[in-house]
Design an enzyme around this catalytic site. Structure first.
Site, PDB file in Angstrom:
ATOM      1  N   GLU A 165     -36.461 -21.891   8.738  1.00 50.90           N
ATOM      2  CA  GLU A 165     -35.241 -21.165   8.318  1.00 50.90           C
ATOM      3  C   GLU A 165     -35.013 -19.815   8.860  1.00 50.90           C
ATOM      4  O   GLU A 165     -34.226 -19.628   8.417  1.00 50.90           O
ATOM      5  CB  GLU A 165     -36.244 -21.347   7.082  1.00 50.90           C
ATOM      6  CG  GLU A 165     -35.374 -20.559   5.549  1.00 50.90           C
ATOM      7  CD  GLU A 165     -34.542 -21.083   4.866  1.00 50.90           C
ATOM      8  OE1 GLU A 165     -34.420 -22.370   5.355  1.00 50.90           O
ATOM      9  OE2 GLU A 165     -33.628 -20.864   4.240  1.00 50.90           O
ATOM     10  N   TYR A 166     -36.871 -19.491   8.976  1.00 45.78           N
ATOM     11  CA  TYR A 166     -36.306 -17.549   9.783  1.00 45.78           C
ATOM     12  C   TYR A 166     -35.565 -17.976  11.206  1.00 45.78           C
ATOM     13  O   TYR A 166     -34.419 -16.896  10.664  1.00 45.78           O
ATOM     14  CB  TYR A 166     -38.075 -17.169   9.938  1.00 45.78           C
ATOM     15  CG  TYR A 166     -37.799 -15.505  10.207  1.00 45.78           C
ATOM     16  CD1 TYR A 166     -37.646 -14.430   9.482  1.00 45.78           C
ATOM     17  CD2 TYR A 166     -37.232 -15.570  11.807  1.00 45.78           C
ATOM     18  CE1 TYR A 166     -37.413 -13.779  10.112  1.00 45.78           C
ATOM     19  CE2 TYR A 166     -36.714 -14.572  12.344  1.00 45.78           C
ATOM     20  CZ  TYR A 166     -37.037 -13.037  11.307  1.00 45.78           C
ATOM     21  OH  TYR A 166     -36.886 -11.924  11.968  1.00 45.78           O
ATOM     22  N   ASP A 167     -35.636 -18.945  11.121  1.00 46.08           N
ATOM     23  CA  ASP A 167     -34.975 -18.608  13.200  1.00 46.08           C
ATOM     24  C   ASP A 167     -33.335 -19.306  12.853  1.00 46.08           C
ATOM     25  O   ASP A 167     -32.210 -18.542  13.193  1.00 46.08           O
ATOM     26  CB  ASP A 167     -35.252 -19.756  14.303  1.00 46.08           C
ATOM     27  CG  ASP A 167     -36.682 -19.417  14.780  1.00 46.08           C
ATOM     28  OD1 ASP A 167     -37.218 -18.322  14.283  1.00 46.08           O
ATOM     29  OD2 ASP A 167     -37.978 -20.254  14.867  1.00 46.08           O
ATOM     30  N   SER A 209     -38.935 -11.891  23.408  1.00 47.39           N
ATOM     31  CA  SER A 209     -39.072 -13.454  23.116  1.00 47.39           C
ATOM     32  C   SER A 209     -37.536 -14.364  23.664  1.00 47.39           C
ATOM     33  O   SER A 209     -37.807 -13.545  25.212  1.00 47.39           O
ATOM     34  CB  SER A 209     -38.242 -13.168  21.522  1.00 47.39           C
ATOM     35  OG  SER A 209     -37.837 -13.794  20.732  1.00 47.39           O
ATOM     36  N   GLU A 247     -41.047 -27.018  29.261  1.00 42.49           N
ATOM     37  CA  GLU A 247     -42.064 -26.886  29.059  1.00 42.49           C
ATOM     38  C   GLU A 247     -42.190 -27.383  27.524  1.00 42.49           C
ATOM     39  O   GLU A 247     -41.337 -26.865  27.092  1.00 42.49           O
ATOM     40  CB  GLU A 247     -43.055 -25.669  29.206  1.00 42.49           C
ATOM     41  CG  GLU A 247     -43.326 -25.672  30.589  1.00 42.49           C
ATOM     42  CD  GLU A 247     -43.303 -23.732  30.872  1.00 42.49           C
ATOM     43  OE1 GLU A 247     -43.391 -23.164  29.972  1.00 42.49           O
ATOM     44  OE2 GLU A 247     -43.354 -23.587  31.935  1.00 42.49           O
ATOM     45  N   LYS A 293     -42.952 -26.022  24.044  1.00 42.53           N
ATOM     46  CA  LYS A 293     -42.913 -24.389  22.987  1.00 42.53           C
ATOM     47  C   LYS A 293     -43.719 -24.750  21.820  1.00 42.53           C
ATOM     48  O   LYS A 293     -43.274 -25.358  20.936  1.00 42.53           O
ATOM     49  CB  LYS A 293     -41.775 -24.227  22.103  1.00 42.53           C
ATOM     50  CG  LYS A 293     -41.203 -23.306  21.867  1.00 42.53           C
ATOM     51  CD  LYS A 293     -39.925 -22.583  20.955  1.00 42.53           C
ATOM     52  CE  LYS A 293     -39.932 -21.181  21.278  1.00 42.53           C
ATOM     53  NZ  LYS A 293     -40.810 -20.225  19.916  1.00 42.53           N
ATOM     54  N   ARG A 317     -48.225  -9.400  21.133  1.00 42.10           N
ATOM     55  CA  ARG A 317     -46.722  -9.049  21.781  1.00 42.10           C
ATOM     56  C   ARG A 317     -47.307  -7.557  20.511  1.00 42.10           C
ATOM     57  O   ARG A 317     -46.510  -6.404  21.444  1.00 42.10           O
ATOM     58  CB  ARG A 317     -46.394  -9.932  20.805  1.00 42.10           C
ATOM     59  CG  ARG A 317     -45.041  -9.398  21.786  1.00 42.10           C
ATOM     60  CD  ARG A 317     -44.123 -11.123  21.711  1.00 42.10           C
ATOM     61  NE  ARG A 317     -43.867 -11.365  20.651  1.00 42.10           N
ATOM     62  CZ  ARG A 317     -42.509 -11.613  19.446  1.00 42.10           C
ATOM     63  NH1 ARG A 317     -42.234 -12.334  21.139  1.00 42.10           N
ATOM     64  NH2 ARG A 317     -42.507 -12.153  18.202  1.00 42.10           N
ATOM     65  N   LYS A 352     -36.639 -23.169  31.392  1.00 51.55           N
ATOM     66  CA  LYS A 352     -36.881 -22.041  32.801  1.00 51.55           C
ATOM     67  C   LYS A 352     -36.369 -22.099  33.417  1.00 51.55           C
ATOM     68  O   LYS A 352     -36.884 -23.611  34.399  1.00 51.55           O
ATOM     69  CB  LYS A 352     -37.741 -21.259  32.669  1.00 51.55           C
ATOM     70  CG  LYS A 352     -39.170 -21.472  31.928  1.00 51.55           C
ATOM     71  CD  LYS A 352     -40.785 -20.980  31.160  1.00 51.55           C
ATOM     72  CE  LYS A 352     -41.075 -20.492  29.881  1.00 51.55           C
ATOM     73  NZ  LYS A 352     -42.592 -20.814  30.302  1.00 51.55           N
ATOM     74  N   LYS A 365     -34.579 -25.782  20.350  1.00 52.95           N
ATOM     75  CA  LYS A 365     -35.931 -25.658  19.458  1.00 52.95           C
ATOM     76  C   LYS A 365     -35.293 -27.312  18.186  1.00 52.95           C
ATOM     77  O   LYS A 365     -34.120 -26.999  18.465  1.00 52.95           O
ATOM     78  CB  LYS A 365     -35.629 -24.905  18.400  1.00 52.95           C
ATOM     79  CG  LYS A 365     -36.693 -23.392  19.615  1.00 52.95           C
ATOM     80  CD  LYS A 365     -36.888 -22.600  18.099  1.00 52.95           C
ATOM     81  CE  LYS A 365     -37.835 -22.562  17.753  1.00 52.95           C
ATOM     82  NZ  LYS A 365     -38.114 -20.673  16.510  1.00 52.95           N
TER      83      LYS A 365
HETATM   84  S1  IVH Z   1     -41.677 -18.455  28.210  1.00 53.66           S
HETATM   85  C1  IVH Z   1     -40.246 -14.068  28.410  1.00 53.66           C
HETATM   86  N1  IVH Z   1     -42.846 -20.234  27.573  1.00 53.66           N
HETATM   87  O1  IVH Z   1     -42.333 -18.773  22.089  1.00 53.66           O
HETATM   88  C2  IVH Z   1     -40.740 -14.834  27.150  1.00 53.66           C
HETATM   89  N2  IVH Z   1     -42.714 -19.125  25.721  1.00 53.66           N
HETATM   90  O2  IVH Z   1     -40.101 -17.304  20.261  1.00 53.66           O
HETATM   91  C3  IVH Z   1     -40.779 -16.049  27.892  1.00 53.66           C
HETATM   92  N3  IVH Z   1     -43.429 -19.880  22.845  1.00 53.66           N
HETATM   93  O3  IVH Z   1     -42.758 -14.992  22.873  1.00 53.66           O
HETATM   94  C4  IVH Z   1     -41.575 -17.039  27.202  1.00 53.66           C
HETATM   95  N4  IVH Z   1     -44.232 -21.789  24.435  1.00 53.66           N
HETATM   96  O4  IVH Z   1     -44.763 -16.698  23.018  1.00 53.66           O
HETATM   97  C5  IVH Z   1     -42.431 -19.195  26.760  1.00 53.66           C
HETATM   98  N5  IVH Z   1     -43.955 -22.546  27.126  1.00 53.66           N
HETATM   99  C6  IVH Z   1     -43.156 -21.257  26.925  1.00 53.66           C
HETATM  100  C7  IVH Z   1     -44.256 -21.116  25.199  1.00 53.66           C
HETATM  101  C8  IVH Z   1     -43.573 -20.537  24.656  1.00 53.66           C
HETATM  102  C9  IVH Z   1     -44.547 -20.571  23.440  1.00 53.66           C
HETATM  103  C10 IVH Z   1     -43.463 -18.628  22.864  1.00 53.66           C
HETATM  104  C11 IVH Z   1     -43.627 -16.978  23.232  1.00 53.66           C
HETATM  105  C12 IVH Z   1     -42.087 -16.663  22.910  1.00 53.66           C
HETATM  106  C13 IVH Z   1     -41.841 -17.348  22.116  1.00 53.66           C
HETATM  107  C14 IVH Z   1     -40.575 -16.939  21.622  1.00 53.66           C
END
Ligand code: IVH
EC number: 6.5.1.2
Length: 670
Positions: free
Chosen positions: A34-36, A81, A113, A115, A136, A290, A314
């Site tokens: 909801e926040y996002d 982020s 990957e 999340k 962080r 990525k 997401k």
């Molecule tokens: S890459 C520069 N890979 O999601 C940040 N983040 O909503 C690059 N997260 O702050 C992050 N799984 O803590 C990356 N496979 C994944 C991730 C991941 C979870 C988190 C991470 C980031 C947040 C952003």
């Protein structure tokens, strides 16, 4: 413009409030999704009206959770982020933006990957030894949580193997398994301690314990998803290679990684885990895509919030918060009162939801529902909307409690509840207009008299104009009466009259079901028609006789007996038997698969021409149609069948070939 400014301010205020509850009070009032979602609304609106972006807008910050418990550390590399999208369109925009930069003419590889829904941490290794771990924080300054991180068993204190850089930053996610979270919450509940609303909050709370012994008890886990080199790296060309290297140094990396070179592959990866994500023992809230080449990553760089080389795709939230607007008490065909909650629309798993059943009196009391309450909505089994909770802290002062009515909202008769309050009924029967209308719908519905075309719309109009006031009236409707209704012309009125006429030929089990006797569904109706074979026998049966039938107990037999004890009902059935052509049970079972069924034919048949086959089927009572729709009940296909076959297959409609048709016809005719 004024309106936009107002909208922007409202969204910003909302987010600031969510932030305050989340970061400062550690008590989130909305789900992460909801926040996002709200943040994304703000972001999208700001993109359209760049001139209205303010430096203090939540979109310009990364989000801070600094408190004074831990020593602050300065990050060597900002912990940024990720840009978010909830749909393919957003992902394609990201891909196009990269391609437009024209940084490479060859195909770009993406590393996909999961999340992980956890807490981001930075780990600093010097000559292979863990020397510092930090949260962080605000992205630039974090909290030193080294001692707590050292308690996580899967994080190596010393890296093993070769090629270890002098200094290295590992970034990743600390999380708690769902099973451990449940155990922890059960324990907290038993010990009357504060419990956590989800595994991520539990992981965050556990990481930020002053006493690292408590962290050690919490069984935290870790997956690495990023790294930073302090000196120019010569060994690794891609993100994926580096993740593999991390793994061989002993750092945990999640195994679900896929290198994709086009959006379809990315979409497949997204969909695969959208379906399966509930099977993991840890929460994921999307996938991260990525650019695989470290060179291209560096070239693209980052803005002050997120890198330009990555995006989070997401999953849509399965839970949403909304506000209760109204509760309506609907009267069903058999007089059962069902409370239905109406709320501001929310988007869950691909659809907008505006209402949810509250089932019965108990459910309303259990929820302690008040008007204008903020409510948590889920789709149970991913389908049926359900109110699962109330956010009591947000309840308005003087909010009125939702009360179950004492009288029928339609006819004002007194309502009666059963012992456990699960069923409340209006017993006025056909005196109650709501029940009457629903009985009419039911009587002509597909599994009853199957008068496809005499549906709620036509019935409502006929009732409004007082053309029908009981079931018998339907069989005497005149064309000109139908034509007096809105949107019904000559052709349609003739069709309706024809449909009603055809529906007169029916089977005993359909008629019994059509009467809408409380608790008599299709299965019971079938048993009754099999046993009695004549409606008059059924009408005069005693409760004892009814109970002789397998599957009919005390309650159902009483309901049937009570129904036929009412003289109005007996009169109705007597009138119906004169109007209808009722086929008894022993004659109708064999032709059930054809009689009254909506059938479509496709292809060429060896034994019959199309017209011959149509005639045979129509004589057996079938309704033949040229189009496959959701109402089609059977598709008969010959050789070189057409598109209808594919449509029927999609709609999972029963299909038979010519051989099966022949044996069916043989059994019907012999
Ligand atoms: S890459 C520069 N890979 O999601 C940040 N983040 O909503 C690059 N997260 O702050 C992050 N799984 O803590 C990356 N496979 C994944 C991730 C991941 C979870 C988190 C991470 C980031 C947040 C952003």
């Amino acid at each position: 413009m004024k309106k936009i400014k107002y909208q922007l301010n409202k969204l910003r205020e909302k987010i600031l409030k969510y932030d305050y509850y989340y970061h400062t009070l550690d008590k989130p009032i909305v789900s992460d999704s909801e926040y996002d979602y709200v943040l994304k609304q703000l972001y999208d609106l700001e993109v359209k009206h760049k001139e209205l972006i303010t430096p203090d807008s939540p979109t310009q910050k990364i989000g801070s959770n600094l408190i004074d418990k831990f020593k602050k550390v300065t990050h060597f590399f900002p912990m940024l982020s990720l840009e978010n999208t909830f749909d393919l369109h957003g992902y394609l925009k990201f891909e196009n933006r990269i391609k437009k930069k024209n940084i490479s003419s060859s195909v770009i590889d993406f590393c996909c990957e999961l999340k992980i829904d956890g807490v981001a941490v930075s780990l600093i290794y010097e000559k292979g030894t863990l020397i510092r771990a930090a949260t962080r924080g605000d992205g630039y300054f974090g909290e030193n949580i080294t001692e707590n991180i050292k308690t996580i068993k899967s994080i190596p204190l010393k890296l093993k193997g070769i090629n270890i850089p002098k200094r290295l930053e590992i970034k990743g996610e600390v999380f708690m398994l769902k099973s451990d979270f449940l155990k922890l919450n059960t324990q907290s509940f038993l010990n009357k301690k504060k419990y956590f609303s989800n595994p991520r909050n539990a992981a965050a709370g556990s990481l930020r314990q002053i006493n690292s012994k408590i962290t050690a008890e919490r069984k935290l886990m870790f997956f690495c998803h990023g790294f930073n080199f302090f000196k120019k790296n010569k060994h690794f060309k891609t993100h994926y290679e580096m993740l593999c290297q991390c793994k061989s140094w002993g750092i945990p990396v999640n195994k679900e990684i896929l290198i994709c070179s086009n959006y379809l592959e990315v979409l497949n990866f997204y969909k695969k885990f959208e379906k399966n994500r509930l099977l993991f023992d840890f929460d994921i809230d999307g996938i991260v895509i990525k650019i695989n080449s470290l060179y291209l990553q560096k070239k693209l760089g980052a803005n002050n919030k997120a890198p330009r080389w990555a995006i989070a795709f997401k999953y849509l939230p399965k839970k949403q918060i909304s506000q209760l607007k109204d509760v309506k008490f609907e009267v069903g065909r058999t007089g059962v009162i069902t409370p239905v909650a109406y709320f501001s629309p929310v988007y869950i798993s691909g659809v907008f939801i505006r209402k949810a059943s509250l089932y019965n009196k108990n459910e309303i009391n259990k929820l302690d529902l008040h008007f204008n309450d903020y409510i948590l909505i889920e789709r149970s089994g991913d389908v049926i909307p359900k109110i699962t909770n109330i956010i009591k802290t947000k309840r308005l002062k003087n909010a009125k409690k939702v009360l179950f009515p004492i009288n029928c909202p339609m006819c004002n008769s007194e309502l009666l509840s059963n012992q456990d309050n699960k069923i409340t009924r209006c017993l006025a029967g056909l005196i109650c207009n709501a029940q009457k209308k629903k009985l009419f719908y039911h009587f002509f519905s597909k599994n009853a008299l199957n008068a496809n075309g005499v549906g709620p719309k036509v019935i409502n109009k006929l009732m409004q104009k007082k053309i029908v006031s009981n079931l018998i009236d339907f069989f005497y409707i005149k064309e000109n009466q139908l034509q007096s209704l809105e949107n019904i012309g000559k052709k349609k009125s003739r069709k309706i009259i024809q449909i009603i006429f055809t529906s007169k030929k029916t089977t005993l089990n359909r008629l019994i079901y059509a009467l809408g006797i409380f608790s008599v569904g299709e299965v019971i109706a079938d048993k009754l028609s099999h046993y009695f074979n004549d409606i008059n026998h059924l009408m005069n049966a005693s409760k004892e006789e009814l109970e002789l039938i397998d599957g009919i107990g005390h309650v159902v037999s009483s309901n049937i007996f009570d129904y036929f004890s009412i003289s109005k009902n007996r009169k109705l059935v007597n009138q119906l038997t004169k109007i209808l052509h009722i086929i008894p049970y022993n004659q109708n079972t064999q032709i059930n698969s054809i009689f009254n069924k909506n059938i479509v034919i496709t292809g060429i048949f060896k034994k019959y021409s199309r017209n011959e086959l149509k005639e045979i089927l129509v004589n057996l009572g079938a309704c033949i149609s040229n189009r496959v729709t959701k109402n089609t009940e059977l598709l008969i296909f010959g050789e070189r069948f057409g598109n209808k076959f594919i449509q029927a297959d999609k709609l999972k409609i029963k299909m038979i070939n010519e051989k099966e048709l022949n044996s069916l016809l043989k059994s019907l005719i012999s």
